[in-house]
Motif scaffolding. Structure first.
Motif, PDB file in Angstrom:
ATOM      1  N   SER A  13       5.700   3.580   2.088  1.00 15.64           N
ATOM      2  CA  SER A  13       6.753   2.723   2.579  1.00 15.64           C
ATOM      3  C   SER A  13       7.456   2.312   1.071  1.00 15.64           C
ATOM      4  CB  SER A  13       6.519   1.388   3.317  1.00 15.64           C
ATOM      5  OG  SER A  13       5.392   0.926   2.615  1.00 15.64           O
ATOM      6  N   ILE A  87      -1.950   4.354   4.242  1.00 15.52           N
ATOM      7  CA  ILE A  87      -0.594   3.988   4.032  1.00 15.52           C
ATOM      8  C   ILE A  87      -0.555   3.189   2.400  1.00 15.52           C
ATOM      9  CG2 ILE A  87       1.432   2.640   4.483  1.00 15.52           C
ATOM     10  CD1 ILE A  87       0.574   2.654   7.415  1.00 15.52           C
ATOM     11  N   ALA A  90       1.813  -0.033   1.005  1.00 15.33           N
ATOM     12  CA  ALA A  90       2.070  -0.640   2.256  1.00 15.33           C
ATOM     13  C   ALA A  90       2.886  -1.924   1.856  1.00 15.33           C
ATOM     14  CB  ALA A  90       0.813  -0.977   3.081  1.00 15.33           C
ATOM     15  N   CYS A  94       6.262  -3.323   5.963  1.00 17.89           N
ATOM     16  CA  CYS A  94       5.355  -2.293   6.534  1.00 17.89           C
ATOM     17  C   CYS A  94       4.246  -3.072   7.326  1.00 17.89           C
ATOM     18  CB  CYS A  94       4.901  -1.315   5.506  1.00 17.89           C
ATOM     19  SG  CYS A  94       3.988  -0.110   6.398  1.00 17.89           S
ATOM     20  N   LEU A  95       3.665  -3.918   6.615  1.00 17.01           N
ATOM     21  CA  LEU A  95       2.479  -4.682   7.424  1.00 17.01           C
ATOM     22  C   LEU A  95       3.001  -5.455   8.448  1.00 17.01           C
ATOM     23  CD1 LEU A  95       0.673  -6.252   4.385  1.00 17.01           C
ATOM     24  CD2 LEU A  95       0.131  -4.033   5.803  1.00 17.01           C
ATOM     25  N   VAL A 120      -4.668   0.715   5.134  1.00 14.67           N
ATOM     26  CA  VAL A 120      -3.479   0.240   4.349  1.00 14.67           C
ATOM     27  C   VAL A 120      -4.011  -0.264   2.859  1.00 14.67           C
ATOM     28  CG1 VAL A 120      -2.273  -0.262   6.269  1.00 14.67           C
ATOM     29  CG2 VAL A 120      -3.591  -2.071   5.152  1.00 14.67           C
ATOM     30  N   PRO A 122      -1.906  -2.283   0.229  1.00 19.23           N
ATOM     31  CA  PRO A 122      -0.682  -3.120   0.136  1.00 19.23           C
ATOM     32  C   PRO A 122      -0.270  -3.252  -1.379  1.00 19.23           C
ATOM     33  CG  PRO A 122      -2.437  -4.431   1.413  1.00 19.23           C
ATOM     34  CD  PRO A 122      -3.045  -3.120   0.957  1.00 19.23           C
TER      35      PRO A 122
END
Ligand code: C5P
Length: 408
Positions: A13, A87, A90, A94-95, A120, A122
């Motif tokens: 992302s 991901i 992230a 996106c989260l 994910v 982050p």
């Protein structure tokens, strides 16, 4: 172990850390995985599809409504193909979109359509990471069985510092290998139990502070109490992250274990995760000091008197207790004398919600199976044991769970 023959969809992302994603693709492939990359529109602003195509040796997927792409491997086929969806990075957006269950682009649609486990990683500005909305979204995702790697503490792209850095690709791969892909319902918290839906973060074991290339300062902690608490919290329905110093204790089933060595590493790993947890238990015997200037070679034996300069380590528990909107904090106090007095002082001085005090020395406390705990909180106290660390861990979590529920 490797990721041999594992089919991974890597979602990217749109954050600055996207520049690290091609390296992650390369490392996943080196570990044996087959990787297909899905880029969000935002990600394309940072790194182009051609880069990912070159490192993955596969076509890159970008659009949900692209007839040409759908004729190749459509989004549902891709969702079924994956053994695991990762991901990285992230973003906060996106989260949020995953938590809301949106399906208005390829990545979010794929996440809804897949039965593969999702991880994910982050990465974002530290204020965005700490924002209540982001933490709520993360808690929702965790509750649904989504795994989280990172973020890490450190300097961020904007020149600020805090939790928000994407976990380094090599570490992401190491963690994926350590947690084999399993159906999303397995490997996570049982749905029932007094701590169901809670995220419990635990530190355990000793820390090691290097003196030189081969020597270190450590202590007698076995890690057994912290590991017993991790197992008991998992059995009570919680999702559990255990940040462990060097310990020979086996990792309890379905517990995420993060290995660290030094107090500084334990501090960074804990602070990066504390805001997203409901209950923090500091069971580690953290070295209060580290060697000011450890040397990278082996010191020679000169037969002369040596002096080691030490500097104070940060107090992990105190720092977590000071977080705004932080978790319920439970600390330990290992004392040789005036047990309750010292423990109550520590409860107040460190700003804790609860403290468990045990007597050490004379064969008690460290490295032994049985234990007695005096548990204190601002308006109450109870003594547990003597009993096995397993039984004590269960009883302590019951009390902490009650206080946590009381605290809302
Ligand atoms: O102050 P004292 O070391 O006795 O406090 C013990 C408690 O504080 C334990 O819960 C321990 O895990 C935690 N602690 C910490 N970081 C430190 C020192 C202690 O989290 N640097």
């Amino acid at each position: 172990m490797t990721l041999s023959a594992e089919r991974i969809v890597l979602g990217v992302s749109g954050g600055i850390a996207a520049y690290k994603a091609p390296d992650l693709v390369r490392r996943l492939r080196e570990a044996g995985a087959e990787v297909r990359v899905v880029l969000t529109q935002g990600a394309r602003a940072f790194v182009g599809p051609l880069t990912f195509q070159a490192v993955s040796h596969q076509p890159v997927h970008t659009d949900l409504l692209d007839p040409a792409a759908e004729a190749g491997m459509g989004h549902l086929e891709l969702a079924r193909w994956a053994d695991r969806v990762v991901i990285a990075p992230a973003t906060a957006d996106c989260l949020a979109r995953l938590a809301a269950g949106l399906a208005d682009d390829l990545l979010t649609t794929l996440c809804l359509a897949t039965e593969a486990p999702i991880t994910v990683c982050p990465a974002m500005n530290h204020v965005m990471w700490r924002a209540a909305a982001t933490q709520d979204n993360l808690a929702t995702l965790v509750q649904r069985g989504i795994d989280v790697i990172g973020p890490e503490e450190g300097s961020l792209a904007e020149g600020e510092s805090g939790p928000g850095r994407l976990t380094e690709p090599a570490e992401v791969v190491r963690r994926l290998i350590a947690a084999p892909a399993a159906p999303r319902t397995a490997g996570h918290a049982p749905k029932s139990g007094p701590l169901a839906g809670r995220h419990v973060l635990i530190t355990a074991g000793p820390t090691r502070e290097a003196i030189d290339a081969v020597r270190f300062i450590a202590n007698r902690s076995s890690g057994r109490m912290g590991f017993a608490l991790a197992a008991a919290a998992q059995a009570s329905g919680a999702r559990v992250t255990l940040i462990a110093g060097p310990s020979t204790e086996p990792t309890p089933t379905n517990v995420e274990r993060i290995d660290v060595e030094t107090a500084l590493e334990m501090h960074a790993a804990t602070l990066a995760r504390a805001s997203a947890s409901d209950l923090f238990i500091a069971a580690a015997a953290v070295a209060d000091y580290r060697v000011a200037d450890p040397v990278t070679h082996k010191l020679k034996n000169s037969r002369e008197q040596q002096t080691l300069a030490l500097v104070a380590n940060p107090d992990i528990l105190r720092d977590v207790a000071a977080l705004p909107n932080g978790p319920f904090t439970l600390g330990f106090a290992a004392e040789t004398e005036a047990l309750e007095e010292h423990a109550r002082h520590k409860l107040t001085a460190k700003g804790l919600d609860m403290i468990a005090a045990n007597r050490v020395g004379d064969g008690m406390g460290f490295e032994v199976a049985d234990n007695t705990l005096h548990v204190l909180w601002p308006d109450g106290a109870v003594t547990l044991g003597p009993a096995t660390k397993g039984q004590i861990a269960h009883d302590l979590l019951t009390i902490a769970g009650e206080q946590l529920d009381g605290a809302g």
